[in-house]
Design a protein around this motif. Sequence first.
Motif, PDB file in Angstrom:
ATOM      1  N   TYR A 222       0.826  -1.206   0.000  1.00  0.00           N
ATOM      2  CA  TYR A 222       0.000   0.000   0.000  1.00  0.00           C
ATOM      3  C   TYR A 222       0.863   1.260   0.000  1.00  0.00           C
ATOM      4  O   TYR A 222       0.396   2.359   0.289  1.00  0.00           O
ATOM      5  CB  TYR A 222      -0.976  -0.002   1.183  1.00  0.00           C
ATOM      6  N   ASN A 223       2.170   1.094  -0.302  1.00  0.00           N
ATOM      7  CA  ASN A 223       3.076   2.193  -0.647  1.00  0.00           C
ATOM      8  C   ASN A 223       3.654   2.947   0.543  1.00  0.00           C
ATOM      9  O   ASN A 223       4.303   3.969   0.343  1.00  0.00           O
ATOM     10  CB  ASN A 223       2.400   3.179  -1.613  1.00  0.00           C
ATOM     11  N   TYR A 224       3.458   2.494   1.758  1.00  0.00           N
ATOM     12  CA  TYR A 224       4.205   3.056   2.884  1.00  0.00           C
ATOM     13  C   TYR A 224       5.521   2.297   3.025  1.00  0.00           C
ATOM     14  O   TYR A 224       5.603   1.103   2.717  1.00  0.00           O
ATOM     15  CB  TYR A 224       3.396   2.945   4.187  1.00  0.00           C
ATOM     16  N   TRP A 225       6.534   3.012   3.514  1.00  0.00           N
ATOM     17  CA  TRP A 225       7.852   2.421   3.749  1.00  0.00           C
ATOM     18  C   TRP A 225       8.004   2.210   5.258  1.00  0.00           C
ATOM     19  O   TRP A 225       7.885   3.156   6.027  1.00  0.00           O
ATOM     20  CB  TRP A 225       8.951   3.334   3.208  1.00  0.00           C
ATOM     21  N   LEU A 226       8.290   0.962   5.663  1.00  0.00           N
ATOM     22  CA  LEU A 226       8.230   0.568   7.065  1.00  0.00           C
ATOM     23  C   LEU A 226       9.594   0.191   7.634  1.00  0.00           C
ATOM     24  O   LEU A 226      10.428  -0.410   6.947  1.00  0.00           O
ATOM     25  CB  LEU A 226       7.301  -0.636   7.241  1.00  0.00           C
ATOM     26  N   ILE A 227       9.791   0.543   8.898  1.00  0.00           N
ATOM     27  CA  ILE A 227      10.880  -0.006   9.714  1.00  0.00           C
ATOM     28  C   ILE A 227      10.192  -0.551  10.964  1.00  0.00           C
ATOM     29  O   ILE A 227       9.749   0.217  11.823  1.00  0.00           O
ATOM     30  CB  ILE A 227      11.926   1.052  10.077  1.00  0.00           C
ATOM     31  N   ASP A 228      10.055  -1.846  11.040  1.00  0.00           N
ATOM     32  CA  ASP A 228       9.256  -2.467  12.099  1.00  0.00           C
ATOM     33  C   ASP A 228       9.767  -2.155  13.494  1.00  0.00           C
ATOM     34  O   ASP A 228       8.981  -2.059  14.439  1.00  0.00           O
ATOM     35  CB  ASP A 228       9.202  -3.992  11.908  1.00  0.00           C
ATOM     36  N   SER A 229      11.067  -2.015  13.651  1.00  0.00           N
ATOM     37  CA  SER A 229      11.634  -1.772  14.980  1.00  0.00           C
ATOM     38  C   SER A 229      11.747  -0.289  15.299  1.00  0.00           C
ATOM     39  O   SER A 229      12.262   0.086  16.348  1.00  0.00           O
ATOM     40  CB  SER A 229      13.017  -2.436  15.094  1.00  0.00           C
ATOM     41  N   GLY A 230      11.256   0.566  14.404  1.00  0.00           N
ATOM     42  CA  GLY A 230      11.273   1.997  14.653  1.00  0.00           C
ATOM     43  C   GLY A 230      12.566   2.657  14.231  1.00  0.00           C
ATOM     44  O   GLY A 230      13.574   2.011  13.936  1.00  0.00           O
ATOM     45  N   ALA A 231      12.535   4.001  14.219  1.00  0.00           N
ATOM     46  CA  ALA A 231      13.707   4.785  13.812  1.00  0.00           C
ATOM     47  C   ALA A 231      14.046   5.854  14.836  1.00  0.00           C
ATOM     48  O   ALA A 231      14.789   6.778  14.535  1.00  0.00           O
ATOM     49  CB  ALA A 231      13.456   5.419  12.452  1.00  0.00           C
ATOM     50  N   GLY A 232      13.493   5.742  16.050  1.00  0.00           N
ATOM     51  CA  GLY A 232      13.747   6.744  17.070  1.00  0.00           C
ATOM     52  C   GLY A 232      12.681   7.825  17.057  1.00  0.00           C
ATOM     53  O   GLY A 232      11.760   7.822  16.231  1.00  0.00           O
ATOM     54  N   PRO A 233      12.789   8.801  17.954  1.00  0.00           N
ATOM     55  CA  PRO A 233      11.741   9.819  18.097  1.00  0.00           C
ATOM     56  C   PRO A 233      11.772  10.920  17.046  1.00  0.00           C
ATOM     57  O   PRO A 233      10.834  11.713  16.963  1.00  0.00           O
ATOM     58  CB  PRO A 233      12.014  10.396  19.484  1.00  0.00           C
ATOM     59  N   GLY A 234      12.848  11.004  16.258  1.00  0.00           N
ATOM     60  CA  GLY A 234      12.959  12.078  15.285  1.00  0.00           C
ATOM     61  C   GLY A 234      13.534  13.336  15.925  1.00  0.00           C
ATOM     62  O   GLY A 234      13.791  13.361  17.131  1.00  0.00           O
ATOM     63  N   PRO A 235      13.717  14.405  15.139  1.00  0.00           N
ATOM     64  CA  PRO A 235      13.465  14.459  13.696  1.00  0.00           C
ATOM     65  C   PRO A 235      14.436  13.591  12.902  1.00  0.00           C
ATOM     66  O   PRO A 235      15.485  13.197  13.416  1.00  0.00           O
ATOM     67  CB  PRO A 235      13.637  15.941  13.358  1.00  0.00           C
ATOM     68  N   TYR A 236      14.073  13.331  11.640  1.00  0.00           N
ATOM     69  CA  TYR A 236      14.810  12.364  10.834  1.00  0.00           C
ATOM     70  C   TYR A 236      15.401  13.010   9.583  1.00  0.00           C
ATOM     71  O   TYR A 236      14.918  14.035   9.105  1.00  0.00           O
ATOM     72  CB  TYR A 236      13.872  11.238  10.362  1.00  0.00           C
ATOM     73  N   GLN A 237      16.439  12.362   9.084  1.00  0.00           N
ATOM     74  CA  GLN A 237      16.846  12.560   7.701  1.00  0.00           C
ATOM     75  C   GLN A 237      16.320  11.359   6.929  1.00  0.00           C
ATOM     76  O   GLN A 237      16.407  10.214   7.398  1.00  0.00           O
ATOM     77  CB  GLN A 237      18.366  12.642   7.567  1.00  0.00           C
TER      78      GLN A 237
END
Length: 344
Positions: A222-237
């Motif tokens: 459905y076109n979302y890009w996932l990281i199941d274990s998370g990427a931290g609270p952000g902000p992100y690059q």
Amino acid sequence: MRVTDGTDGPAARTTAQRPRRGRWLAGGAVALIATVLGLTLALRSGAAPACAAPIRPHTAAALLAPPAAGTLHQGKATFYDSKGAGGNCSYPAAPADRLYVALGPDEYADGAACGGYLDVTGPKGKVRVMVMDQCPECGPGHLDLSREAFARIADPVRGIVDVSYRLVVDPPLAGPLTFRIKEGASQWWFAVLVAGHGNPLRAVEVRQGSSGGWRAASRESYNYWLIDSGAGPGPYQIRVTDSRGHRVIASGIRMAPGQVQRSTVRMYGAASGGSTTTSASPTAGPKSATSAAARPSPSPSTEVPAATPTSAAATSDVATSGRATEEAAALAPASLAAAPPACR
């Protein structure tokens, strides 16, 4: 022609292709007869019947891929109306010009075609459409255009027409990139929708802040890009790579589920961001209805894994599609949950 009555749309579309009856019914019948004869002979001879392999329909291992760039394809076109919704690609809304297309499962390719553009030529002329949706019942070469796009190339009274179409390479006016964090996302489960890229995407990578290693996200159908274990609270690059090898980085993407965050980065062209970074600003946008429910966030005590560095060479091999195993388990029929007993 497929004319909807309001029940059709992204919620009505599924990612499952309807079974093609022509080939596998004959094969299934032969396998069934052979199995019955084998069991009958075994019983007549007094031998214990061997465990028969389950009879499964024959399915061709079709190669899932968007239409090849630089290749003129021949096919047919029908039309439908998404009622303004953004289709199976999960966009918040249909394009403002309402020129879009739904592809069959082979060319939709589990979302790999989302956001790309096709030039479609019919009896009356040519139209450029954005890939926005999946048409489960459409075979390879069958384009289901928006009503407005179909009217550009043929008289709608005809309902279905022969067409030729080609994937547009580096379509102009693409961008700037927008990012939408999915509802239910948190520092422990990350999901982002990237739009405005022009060419189909090949990879999306995320890192917390502006240092550390990049984490590869996997694209859902459905076109979302996932990281199941998370990427931290952000902000992100967020580093985005398209199918033509263009790569840019946007920075300042916040953990703001449901908001469309607009950057100033473009994938290519004179105004592209190149390898530089830019901060994204939020813009109001409607919530998107997707085919997957938001996942609950783990408790705050869950440890966030350290980011794993990704080399540039490895980045090009990042998988561009993948289904969540938890979703597959949830969708599996109850009758398939338990494995059959082993032969003794």
